[in-house]
Write a protein that holds these residues in place. Structure first.
Motif, PDB file in Angstrom:
ATOM      1  N   ARG A 163       0.840  -1.181   0.000  1.00  0.00           N
ATOM      2  CA  ARG A 163       0.000   0.000   0.000  1.00  0.00           C
ATOM      3  C   ARG A 163       0.888   1.247   0.000  1.00  0.00           C
ATOM      4  O   ARG A 163       1.906   1.283   0.677  1.00  0.00           O
ATOM      5  CB  ARG A 163      -0.863   0.018   1.261  1.00  0.00           C
TER       6      ARG A 163
ATOM      7  N   PHE B 288       0.950   1.375  -9.623  1.00  0.00           N
ATOM      8  CA  PHE B 288      -0.501   1.204  -9.644  1.00  0.00           C
ATOM      9  C   PHE B 288      -0.890  -0.241  -9.937  1.00  0.00           C
ATOM     10  O   PHE B 288      -1.945  -0.700  -9.498  1.00  0.00           O
ATOM     11  CB  PHE B 288      -1.152   2.164 -10.646  1.00  0.00           C
TER      12      PHE B 288
ATOM     13  N   ASP C 232      -1.801  -1.060  -3.627  1.00  0.00           N
ATOM     14  CA  ASP C 232      -3.003  -0.270  -3.413  1.00  0.00           C
ATOM     15  C   ASP C 232      -2.580   1.176  -3.162  1.00  0.00           C
ATOM     16  O   ASP C 232      -1.865   1.450  -2.198  1.00  0.00           O
ATOM     17  CB  ASP C 232      -3.751  -0.849  -2.208  1.00  0.00           C
TER      18      ASP C 232
ATOM     19  N   LEU D 119      -4.686   5.304 -15.010  1.00  0.00           N
ATOM     20  CA  LEU D 119      -4.466   4.261 -14.001  1.00  0.00           C
ATOM     21  C   LEU D 119      -4.880   4.751 -12.613  1.00  0.00           C
ATOM     22  O   LEU D 119      -5.482   4.006 -11.837  1.00  0.00           O
ATOM     23  CB  LEU D 119      -3.000   3.818 -13.994  1.00  0.00           C
ATOM     24  N   ALA D 120      -4.563   5.994 -12.305  1.00  0.00           N
ATOM     25  CA  ALA D 120      -4.957   6.561 -11.007  1.00  0.00           C
ATOM     26  C   ALA D 120      -6.475   6.637 -10.904  1.00  0.00           C
ATOM     27  O   ALA D 120      -7.052   6.305  -9.863  1.00  0.00           O
ATOM     28  CB  ALA D 120      -4.337   7.940 -10.822  1.00  0.00           C
TER      29      ALA D 120
ATOM     30  N   GLU E 162      -7.902   3.193 -10.225  1.00  0.00           N
ATOM     31  CA  GLU E 162      -7.509   2.552  -8.964  1.00  0.00           C
ATOM     32  C   GLU E 162      -8.661   2.637  -7.965  1.00  0.00           C
ATOM     33  O   GLU E 162      -9.120   3.735  -7.641  1.00  0.00           O
ATOM     34  CB  GLU E 162      -6.262   3.243  -8.409  1.00  0.00           C
TER      35      GLU E 162
ATOM     36  N   CYS F  67      -8.860   5.298  -4.853  1.00  0.00           N
ATOM     37  CA  CYS F  67      -7.769   6.277  -4.970  1.00  0.00           C
ATOM     38  C   CYS F  67      -8.368   7.635  -5.320  1.00  0.00           C
ATOM     39  O   CYS F  67      -9.157   7.755  -6.253  1.00  0.00           O
ATOM     40  CB  CYS F  67      -6.774   5.854  -6.047  1.00  0.00           C
TER      41      CYS F  67
END
Length: 171
Positions: free
Chosen positions: A34, A55, A59, A82-83, A86, A89
């Motif tokens: 994480r 990513f 986590d 990708l963010a 997630e 996120c």
């Protein structure tokens, strides 16, 4: 890339370096599953490429980005996708002068960024949108400048004066 463990047990990753392999090895060797705060200082490949693997491997709770769009790159937008994908996120766009509340015992001040959307083509302009952070803990300051150019360094010296004083400068 810089990995920081906070006194509260949280962690921070500033940039990811130019390649995924070292980032993957580091995460596995340290047993990291994480990351609380991932910062992309600015959208140049030597700063975001390794973050793509982050990513995929761990986590990520919070992603910090400038609003700079590097029109010469496509990988920065892939990282942003990708963010967004997630789970749980949150993406943040910090503003210069603000403090990031990452740990009650550490002051993290944002000294520079491009907080308004801007499309940039030239390297110096992209560099000058770097998120610049100063960590202050237990009497010690650490300054992380991304790739901010001398014009931004001079402006920060005028604005923040002794607030820039640090034990270490990462350049």
């Amino acid at each position: 890339s810089e990995y920081i463990e906070l006194p509260s047990g949280g962690n921070v990753l500033i940039d990811g370096g130019p390649s995924a392999a070292p980032m993957e090895k580091f995460m596995k060797d340290k047993g990291i599953t994480r990351i609380d705060h991932v910062v992309l200082t600015h959208p140049h490949a030597d700063h975001y490429r390794g973050l793509k693997k982050v990513f995929a491997l761990v986590d990520v709770k919070n992603f910090y980005d400038s609003r700079a769009e590097n029109v010469e790159a496509k990988g920065d937008n892939n990282l942003r996708e990708l963010a967004d994908a997630e789970p749980a996120c949150k993406t943040h766009y910090p503003e210069a002068g603000s403090n990031l509340n990452w740990d009650s015992r550490v002051t993290v001040k944002v000294l520079n960024t491009c907080s308004e959307p801007v499309q940039l083509k030239y390297n110096d302009d992209v560099n000058n949108c770097s998120i610049v952070l100063r960590f202050f803990y237990n009497g010690t300051g650490l300054l992380f400048t991304g790739d901010a150019e001398s014009s931004i360094e001079n402006a920060m010296m005028r604005i923040f004066k002794s607030g820039l004083q640090s034990y270490a400068l990462k350049v």
